[in-house]
Design a protein around this motif. Structure first.
Motif, mmCIF file in Angstrom:
data_model
loop_
_atom_site.group_PDB
_atom_site.id
_atom_site.type_symbol
_atom_site.label_atom_id
_atom_site.label_comp_id
_atom_site.label_asym_id
_atom_site.label_seq_id
_atom_site.Cartn_x
_atom_site.Cartn_y
_atom_site.Cartn_z
ATOM 1 N N UNK A 20 0.835 -1.202 0.000
ATOM 2 C CA UNK A 20 0.000 0.000 0.000
ATOM 3 C C UNK A 20 0.871 1.253 0.000
ATOM 4 N N UNK A 21 0.218 2.414 0.134
ATOM 5 C CA UNK A 21 0.937 3.687 0.051
ATOM 6 C C UNK A 21 1.987 3.840 1.157
ATOM 7 N N UNK A 22 1.779 3.180 2.275
ATOM 8 C CA UNK A 22 2.731 3.292 3.380
ATOM 9 C C UNK A 22 3.908 2.345 3.208
ATOM 10 N N UNK A 23 3.896 1.536 2.137
ATOM 11 C CA UNK A 23 4.990 0.605 1.897
ATOM 12 C C UNK A 23 4.850 -0.702 2.650
ATOM 13 N N UNK A 24 3.677 -0.967 3.224
ATOM 14 C CA UNK A 24 3.450 -2.192 3.999
ATOM 15 C C UNK A 24 2.613 -3.153 3.165
ATOM 16 N N UNK A 25 3.107 -4.367 3.003
ATOM 17 C CA UNK A 25 2.383 -5.359 2.207
ATOM 18 C C UNK A 25 1.276 -5.998 3.033
ATOM 19 N N UNK A 26 0.349 -6.667 2.345
ATOM 20 C CA UNK A 26 -0.742 -7.356 3.032
ATOM 21 C C UNK A 26 -0.196 -8.440 3.950
ATOM 22 N N UNK A 27 0.866 -9.116 3.521
ATOM 23 C CA UNK A 27 1.473 -10.159 4.340
ATOM 24 C C UNK A 27 2.082 -9.567 5.604
ATOM 25 N N UNK A 28 2.751 -8.424 5.468
ATOM 26 C CA UNK A 28 3.332 -7.770 6.641
ATOM 27 C C UNK A 28 2.251 -7.330 7.620
ATOM 28 N N UNK A 29 1.146 -6.825 7.082
ATOM 29 C CA UNK A 29 0.042 -6.429 7.950
ATOM 30 C C UNK A 29 -0.507 -7.639 8.703
ATOM 31 N N UNK A 30 -0.664 -8.747 7.982
ATOM 32 C CA UNK A 30 -1.178 -9.964 8.617
ATOM 33 C C UNK A 30 -0.233 -10.439 9.716
ATOM 34 N N UNK A 31 1.079 -10.380 9.443
ATOM 35 C CA UNK A 31 2.058 -10.827 10.434
ATOM 36 C C UNK A 31 2.034 -9.916 11.677
ATOM 37 N N UNK A 32 1.944 -8.611 11.441
ATOM 38 C CA UNK A 32 1.915 -7.675 12.558
ATOM 39 C C UNK A 32 0.705 -7.908 13.452
ATOM 40 N N UNK A 33 -0.465 -8.051 12.820
ATOM 41 C CA UNK A 33 -1.686 -8.270 13.590
ATOM 42 C C UNK A 33 -1.668 -9.632 14.269
ATOM 43 N N UNK A 34 -1.112 -10.637 13.596
ATOM 44 C CA UNK A 34 -1.011 -11.970 14.188
ATOM 45 C C UNK A 34 -0.250 -11.906 15.514
ATOM 46 N N UNK A 36 0.313 -9.306 17.397
ATOM 47 C CA UNK A 36 -0.424 -8.524 18.390
ATOM 48 C C UNK A 36 -1.478 -9.381 19.064
ATOM 49 N N UNK A 37 -2.105 -10.267 18.290
ATOM 50 C CA UNK A 37 -3.075 -11.192 18.875
ATOM 51 C C UNK A 37 -2.395 -12.129 19.874
ATOM 52 N N UNK A 38 -1.253 -12.691 19.482
ATOM 53 C CA UNK A 38 -0.536 -13.614 20.358
ATOM 54 C C UNK A 38 -0.047 -12.903 21.614
ATOM 55 N N UNK A 39 0.440 -11.676 21.466
ATOM 56 C CA UNK A 39 0.908 -10.906 22.623
ATOM 57 C C UNK A 39 -0.232 -10.596 23.588
ATOM 58 N N UNK A 40 -1.453 -10.552 23.056
ATOM 59 C CA UNK A 40 -2.620 -10.209 23.878
ATOM 60 C C UNK A 40 -3.504 -11.417 24.171
ATOM 61 N N UNK A 41 -2.921 -12.604 24.122
ATOM 62 C CA UNK A 41 -3.578 -13.857 24.543
ATOM 63 C C UNK A 41 -4.784 -14.220 23.677
ATOM 64 N N UNK A 149 1.366 -27.029 19.622
ATOM 65 C CA UNK A 149 0.620 -27.250 18.386
ATOM 66 C C UNK A 149 -0.487 -26.217 18.222
ATOM 67 N N UNK A 150 -0.653 -25.725 16.985
ATOM 68 C CA UNK A 150 -1.755 -24.851 16.649
ATOM 69 C C UNK A 150 -1.609 -23.426 17.165
ATOM 70 N N UNK A 151 -2.632 -22.614 16.876
ATOM 71 C CA UNK A 151 -2.611 -21.204 17.261
ATOM 72 C C UNK A 151 -2.552 -21.046 18.775
ATOM 73 N N UNK A 152 -3.319 -21.856 19.490
ATOM 74 C CA UNK A 152 -3.307 -21.784 20.957
ATOM 75 C C UNK A 152 -1.929 -22.125 21.503
#
Length: 285
Positions: A20-34, A36-41, A149-152
């Motif tokens: 996107x315009x900020x230079x962040x790819x969709x994959x990078x966004x997914x990784x960042x949010x992923x 953040x989810x793990x850090x927040x249980x 194993x898995x997301x959990x």
């Protein structure tokens, strides 16, 4: 209506890594949010979908490694991902601030790099950890999480390593030298004290549970707690329980075999003291 995580997963799945315009790819966004989810249980089906998009398919096995970067966090992440890729493995990395109990960073440069790694052929987690160690500060701890194993499981392994890094200062004050890597069991009581529910559960369910498994008539718990109560004095414990000191030795040996922790070792005695305290408070409720 789809929520944000579902839309993000769909965006990453349908894109060709569009930037996107900020230079962040969709994959990078997914990784960042992923992360953040793990850090927040958070580790539900939507997080599992993000894992799938990023190459960690359902029922995957992984483990986490965390430490402080040797140079910049960005450089360390690149180095770690390249090393794991050279082994033929898959690795996701992120940065996370390690705050004190008050939540303050105090500007001390306590940003950790966290790597989530899928098992790499015959290379054990210890081999991978030692290989990527130069990417981390040699004077600060590295934490190696359990394989899950898995997301959990991924979330729990990540959380365990972060709690280890938080607990490291307390552990360093009582140990001659910190193990490198620092495994999650090495800081089990400290992790429990700062709120790690997995550590608390292990101390109660596994350690305290082993001491009480044979029932109320078994003297194991009474012997271990009495021995610890009197500062590890074999003679005083034997006198208090009105048995021969050799009987105490035998019971302590049996307790060490069942729990994995030796009451005659100062560090391991602390683990047992914490487990017994937590177990008694839990069973009294």
């Amino acid at each position: 209506m789809s929520d944000f995580l579902e839309l993000l997963a769909a965006d990453a799945a349908n894109s060709s890594d569009f930037t996107d315009r900020s230079g962040i790819s969709a994959t990078d966004r997914a990784r960042t949010v992923l992360f953040e989810c793990l850090f927040n249980h958070l580790a539900d089906d939507r997080v599992a979908s993000l894992f799938t998009i990023l190459g960690f398919e359902h029922d995957f096995t992984c483990y986490a490694i965390a430490g402080y970067p040797a140079r910049s966090a960005a450089r360390s992440r690149v180095d770690i991902e390249k090393i794991v890729a050279d082994f033929g493995g898959t690795c996701l990395t992120a940065e996370h601030p390690i705050t004190g109990l008050t939540g303050a960073d105090n500007g001390t440069g306590r940003t950790a790099v966290v790597a989530l790694i899928r098992p790499v052929g015959a290379a054990t987690p210890e081999i991978i950890c030692n290989t990527i160690a130069p990417a981390f500060d040699a004077d600060r701890p590295i934490a190696l999480g359990p394989q899950r194993t898995g997301a959990e499981g991924a979330m729990r392994s990540v959380q365990a390593t972060l709690y280890c890094l938080k607990a490291a200062p307390a552990l360093a004050a009582t140990a001659q030298s910190l193990p490198r890597p620092l495994r999650t069991d090495d800081a089990l009581p400290e992790r429990a004290l700062i709120g790690d529910e997995d550590a608390r559960d292990e101390l109660i369910r596994v350690v305290y549970g082993s001491l009480t498994a044979a029932g109320p008539d078994d003297p194991t718990l009474l012997t271990v707690s009495t021995f610890l109560k009197y500062g590890g004095s074999l003679e005083t414990c034997a006198k208090e329980l009105n048995v021969h000191p050799n009987t105490i030795r035998y019971r302590l040996k049996r307790a060490a075999e069942s729990t994995g922790w030796d009451a005659t070792d100062p560090r391991e005695a602390y683990v047992l003291i914490t487990a017994i305290a937590l177990g008694r408070m839990t069973t009294a409720q």
